[in-house]
Design an enzyme around this catalytic site. Structure first.
Site, short mmCIF file in Angstrom:
data_model
loop_
_atom_site.label_atom_id
_atom_site.label_comp_id
_atom_site.label_asym_id
_atom_site.label_seq_id
_atom_site.Cartn_x
_atom_site.Cartn_y
_atom_site.Cartn_z
CB SER A 39 -0.79 0.08 1.38
OG SER A 39 -1.81 0.84 0.96
CB SER A 106 -2.81 -11.56 -4.26
OG SER A 106 -1.62 -10.87 -4.53
#
Ligand code: ADP
Length: 200
Positions: A39, A106
């Site tokens: 992020s 993921s």
């Protein structure tokens, strides 16, 4: 594909969009453990791209789980569905000419591969934020590792749920060794090398 549903092609083409924008669109798919810096780097790269006039968007793990994927948990099945929805959303943005940065753990290689297969060769850039578990755990940005070790969070990636590192990512960022700025520069360089954005 259900019957009686016909794909309506756009009349504004991808080429027209990229000519107007001055850059091509692509996905920067950041993958890695929680706290590995996905992020932080995605947003820092977006700022740099925005400053030079690029069309950008960041899709961030927690935000997506507030809305689009609010009905999903963290079982293997739900994680797979989470990534499928994000993949399809990402495709819509890329078709609209936007450089799309995604920050999701993921963890499963097969799910990331399915997303890659939604795109043309060269459009999907997988970026592995590689950071030792110890380091992520020390950072414990959101306090999740402590809770996971205490058994308060089940199925936590790296502790009680697996993370499958990419085998052939377009870029590996050693986020436990390099600074944020160095990582951002590497991503910008990749975008130039791949002719997504122009050289300075
Ligand atoms: P993630 O999105 O992978 O869960 P975050 O970006 O939320 O991770 O948190 C990463 C933390 O690590 C931030 O506090 C950030 O400031 C810190 N950090 C230190 N060095 C780096 C680096 N080289 N790249 C990214 N983050 C870094």
């Amino acid at each position: 594909m259900p019957e009686n549903i016909i794909w309506r092609p756009t009349t504004v083409t991808r080429l027209e969009r990229s000519n107007q924008n001055g850059h091509k669109s692509a996905v920067l798919w950041f993958t890695g453990l929680s706290g590995s810096g996905k992020s932080t780097i995605a947003h820092a790269v977006e700022e740099k791209l925005f400053q030079i006039g690029c069309q950008t968007v960041v899709l961030d793990g927690d935000n997506v789980r507030h809305g689009l994927c609010a009905d999903l948990g963290f079982s293997d099945q739900d994680r797979t569905e989470n990534i499928r929805r994000i993949g399809e959303t990402t495709k819509l943005f890329v078709e609209a000419g936007i450089i799309t940065l995604t920050a999701f753990i993921s963890p499963f290689g097969a799910d990331r591969e399915k997303v890659r297969n939604l795109f043309m060769p060269g459009e999907f850039l997988e970026i592995h934020c590689r950071c030792a578990l110890d380091c992520c755990e020390q950072r414990d940005v959101k306090g999740f590792y402590q809770k996971a070790r205490a058994g308060e969070i089940k199925e936590f990636t790296g502790i009680s749920s697996p993370y499958e590192a990419p085998e052939n990512p377009e870029l590996v960022l050693h986020t436990d060794q390099s600074s944020v700025e160095e990582c951002v520069q590497k991503v910008m360089h990749l975008l130039q090398q791949r002719c997504i954005i122009p050289f300075d």
